[in-house]
Design a protein around this motif. Structure first.
Motif, PDB file in Angstrom:
ATOM      1  N   LYS A  31       3.364   1.118  -3.777  1.00  0.00           N
ATOM      2  CA  LYS A  31       3.713  -0.231  -4.210  1.00  0.00           C
ATOM      3  C   LYS A  31       4.990  -0.635  -3.493  1.00  0.00           C
ATOM      4  O   LYS A  31       5.762   0.215  -3.052  1.00  0.00           O
ATOM      5  N   ALA A  32       5.188  -1.929  -3.395  1.00  0.00           N
ATOM      6  CA  ALA A  32       6.457  -2.427  -2.869  1.00  0.00           C
ATOM      7  C   ALA A  32       7.459  -2.372  -4.008  1.00  0.00           C
ATOM      8  O   ALA A  32       7.244  -2.984  -5.057  1.00  0.00           O
ATOM      9  N   PRO A  33       8.545  -1.618  -3.864  1.00  0.00           N
ATOM     10  CA  PRO A  33       9.490  -1.489  -4.978  1.00  0.00           C
ATOM     11  C   PRO A  33      10.295  -2.759  -5.191  1.00  0.00           C
ATOM     12  O   PRO A  33      10.460  -3.568  -4.289  1.00  0.00           O
ATOM     13  N   LEU A  34      10.788  -2.917  -6.411  1.00  0.00           N
ATOM     14  CA  LEU A  34      11.699  -4.016  -6.696  1.00  0.00           C
ATOM     15  C   LEU A  34      13.014  -3.754  -5.981  1.00  0.00           C
ATOM     16  O   LEU A  34      13.382  -2.611  -5.725  1.00  0.00           O
ATOM     17  N   PRO A 103      -1.369  -2.291  -6.366  1.00  0.00           N
ATOM     18  CA  PRO A 103      -1.068  -1.284  -5.341  1.00  0.00           C
ATOM     19  C   PRO A 103      -1.283  -1.800  -3.921  1.00  0.00           C
ATOM     20  O   PRO A 103      -1.940  -2.820  -3.702  1.00  0.00           O
ATOM     21  N   LEU A 104      -0.708  -1.068  -2.990  1.00  0.00           N
ATOM     22  CA  LEU A 104      -0.860  -1.324  -1.563  1.00  0.00           C
ATOM     23  C   LEU A 104      -1.420  -0.067  -0.926  1.00  0.00           C
ATOM     24  O   LEU A 104      -1.168   1.042  -1.391  1.00  0.00           O
ATOM     25  N   LEU A 105      -2.168  -0.227   0.134  1.00  0.00           N
ATOM     26  CA  LEU A 105      -2.667   0.910   0.899  1.00  0.00           C
ATOM     27  C   LEU A 105      -2.001   0.888   2.261  1.00  0.00           C
ATOM     28  O   LEU A 105      -2.213  -0.026   3.048  1.00  0.00           O
ATOM     29  N   LEU A 106      -1.144   1.890   2.523  1.00  0.00           N
ATOM     30  CA  LEU A 106      -0.511   2.042   3.825  1.00  0.00           C
ATOM     31  C   LEU A 106      -1.390   2.952   4.661  1.00  0.00           C
ATOM     32  O   LEU A 106      -1.723   4.061   4.235  1.00  0.00           O
ATOM     33  N   VAL A 107      -1.769   2.490   5.835  1.00  0.00           N
ATOM     34  CA  VAL A 107      -2.656   3.255   6.706  1.00  0.00           C
ATOM     35  C   VAL A 107      -1.999   3.398   8.074  1.00  0.00           C
ATOM     36  O   VAL A 107      -1.593   2.408   8.683  1.00  0.00           O
ATOM     37  N   ASP A 110      -4.010   5.501  15.075  1.00  0.00           N
ATOM     38  CA  ASP A 110      -3.429   5.886  16.360  1.00  0.00           C
ATOM     39  C   ASP A 110      -2.845   4.692  17.104  1.00  0.00           C
ATOM     40  O   ASP A 110      -2.200   4.863  18.134  1.00  0.00           O
ATOM     41  N   ALA A 111      -3.021   3.481  16.562  1.00  0.00           N
ATOM     42  CA  ALA A 111      -2.509   2.280  17.231  1.00  0.00           C
ATOM     43  C   ALA A 111      -1.510   1.478  16.403  1.00  0.00           C
ATOM     44  O   ALA A 111      -0.622   0.835  16.954  1.00  0.00           O
ATOM     45  N   ARG A 112      -1.666   1.496  15.062  1.00  0.00           N
ATOM     46  CA  ARG A 112      -0.865   0.596  14.244  1.00  0.00           C
ATOM     47  C   ARG A 112      -0.508   1.216  12.893  1.00  0.00           C
ATOM     48  O   ARG A 112      -1.148   2.167  12.451  1.00  0.00           O
ATOM     49  N   LEU A 113       0.499   0.626  12.251  1.00  0.00           N
ATOM     50  CA  LEU A 113       0.754   0.837  10.830  1.00  0.00           C
ATOM     51  C   LEU A 113       0.169  -0.382  10.138  1.00  0.00           C
ATOM     52  O   LEU A 113       0.552  -1.516  10.443  1.00  0.00           O
ATOM     53  N   ARG A 114      -0.764  -0.154   9.248  1.00  0.00           N
ATOM     54  CA  ARG A 114      -1.485  -1.257   8.599  1.00  0.00           C
ATOM     55  C   ARG A 114      -1.213  -1.255   7.102  1.00  0.00           C
ATOM     56  O   ARG A 114      -1.004  -0.202   6.504  1.00  0.00           O
ATOM     57  N   LEU A 115      -1.275  -2.440   6.508  1.00  0.00           N
ATOM     58  CA  LEU A 115      -1.042  -2.610   5.083  1.00  0.00           C
ATOM     59  C   LEU A 115      -2.199  -3.417   4.504  1.00  0.00           C
ATOM     60  O   LEU A 115      -2.510  -4.498   5.004  1.00  0.00           O
ATOM     61  N   TYR A 116      -2.828  -2.854   3.466  1.00  0.00           N
ATOM     62  CA  TYR A 116      -3.962  -3.510   2.820  1.00  0.00           C
ATOM     63  C   TYR A 116      -3.705  -3.615   1.322  1.00  0.00           C
ATOM     64  O   TYR A 116      -2.939  -2.836   0.757  1.00  0.00           O
ATOM     65  N   GLY A 179       5.864   4.485  -5.649  1.00  0.00           N
ATOM     66  CA  GLY A 179       4.667   4.618  -6.454  1.00  0.00           C
ATOM     67  C   GLY A 179       4.720   5.882  -7.282  1.00  0.00           C
ATOM     68  O   GLY A 179       4.273   6.936  -6.825  1.00  0.00           O
ATOM     69  N   LEU A 180       5.261   5.791  -8.488  1.00  0.00           N
ATOM     70  CA  LEU A 180       5.435   6.976  -9.318  1.00  0.00           C
ATOM     71  C   LEU A 180       4.103   7.624  -9.668  1.00  0.00           C
ATOM     72  O   LEU A 180       4.020   8.846  -9.797  1.00  0.00           O
TER      73      LEU A 180
END
Length: 197
Positions: A31-34, A103-107, A110-116, A179-180
Motif C-alpha cells: 500500500k502507499a503509506p500515509l 492494495p497496490l501490486l508492485l511488479v 526485466d524492463a520496468r517497475l510497474r504499479l497496478y 503493508g503490515l
C-alpha cells in the motif's frame, strides 16, 4: 486453496497480457503509506498516471494530503511517504496512488517497475475462478517507469512499520510502500534484489 499465494504466480496470466514481451522478476502486494509526499505534478504533465477507482477516490478524499498548516503534524505522525520535485518520478508515482484506497501490486520486470491496482482477491486467496477473468478485470495499470529510472531499493524500519520498501529513482526522488498484512521483509526481498541488479 492457497491462502498466501505469490503475487507473481497469482497474476502470471494477467501480467503476461498487460506487459507483453516482459519477463516478471518479482512482485509484491503493498500500500502507499500515509505521510508527506512531493507536490503533485503540474497540469498537462505527460507522465503515465492513471486516476484511481471511484471507491478509491472517496478514500483518497478522506486520506488526502495534509491541508496547509497540517504538514508538521503529518510529518510527526506519519513521516514522509515520498520526496522529490513536482516534476519528479516520485511525484508521478505518488499522484498515481492518491485515488487508490486499497492494495497496490508492485511488479518488477526485466524492463520496468510497474504499479497496478488489483481488482480481485487473488493476491490474498489464490482461487482458480479468478484466473479465468480477463486481465483488465484483474489488474488496472496505474504507473510505470523504465528500470533505467530506478537507482536502488531497500527495506527498512520506519516509525511503527518494520518493513517499508523505499525505491530511489535516478532523478534523486524516492517513493515508499508498506503493508503490515501483505508485505513483510521476506516478501519484499525479491523486489529489492531485482531492482538492485
Amino acid at each position: 486453496m492457497n491462502t498466501d499465494p505469490s503475487p507473481a504466480e497469482a497474476y502470471a496470466g494477467a501480467l503476461a497480457e498487460l506487459a507483453p514481451g516482459e519477463r516478471v522478476l518479482a512482485a509484491v502486494v503493498a500500500k502507499a503509506p500515509l505521510g508527506l509526499g512531493p507536490p503533485l505534478p503540474p497540469d498537462g504533465d505527460d507522465s503515465p498516471v492513471t486516476a484511481g477507482s471511484a471507491a478509491g477516490a472517496v478514500a483518497g478524499a478522506i486520506l488526502s494530503p495534509p491541508k496547509p498548516g497540517q504538514g508538521f503534524f503529518w510529518w510527526l505522525v506519519f513521516g514522509r511517504s515520498a520526496a522529490g520535485a513536482a516534476t519528479s518520478t516520485a511525484a508521478a508515482c505518488h499522484a498515481a496512488t492518491l485515488g487508490v484506497g486499497g492494495p497496490l501490486l508492485l511488479v518488477v520486470t526485466d524492463a520496468r517497475l510497474r504499479l497496478y491496482e488489483p481488482l480481485d482477491q487473488a493476491h490474498f486467496i489464490d482461487e482458480p475462478k479468478y484466473h479465468t477473468r480477463p486481465a483488465t478485470e484483474r489488474l488496472r495499470p496505474l504507473w510505470d517507469v523504465p528500470r533505467s529510472g530506478v537507482r536502488s531499493a531497500r527495506v527498512g524500519w520506519h516509525r511503527l512499520n518494520p518493513s517499508r520498501l523505499t525505491v530511489e529513482f535516478t532523478d534523486g526522488s524516492w517513493a515508499s510502500f508498506a503493508g503490515l498484512l501483505t508485505m513483510g521483509r521476506r516478501k519484499a526481498a525479491p523486489v529489492v534484489t531485482s531492482l538492485n541488479r
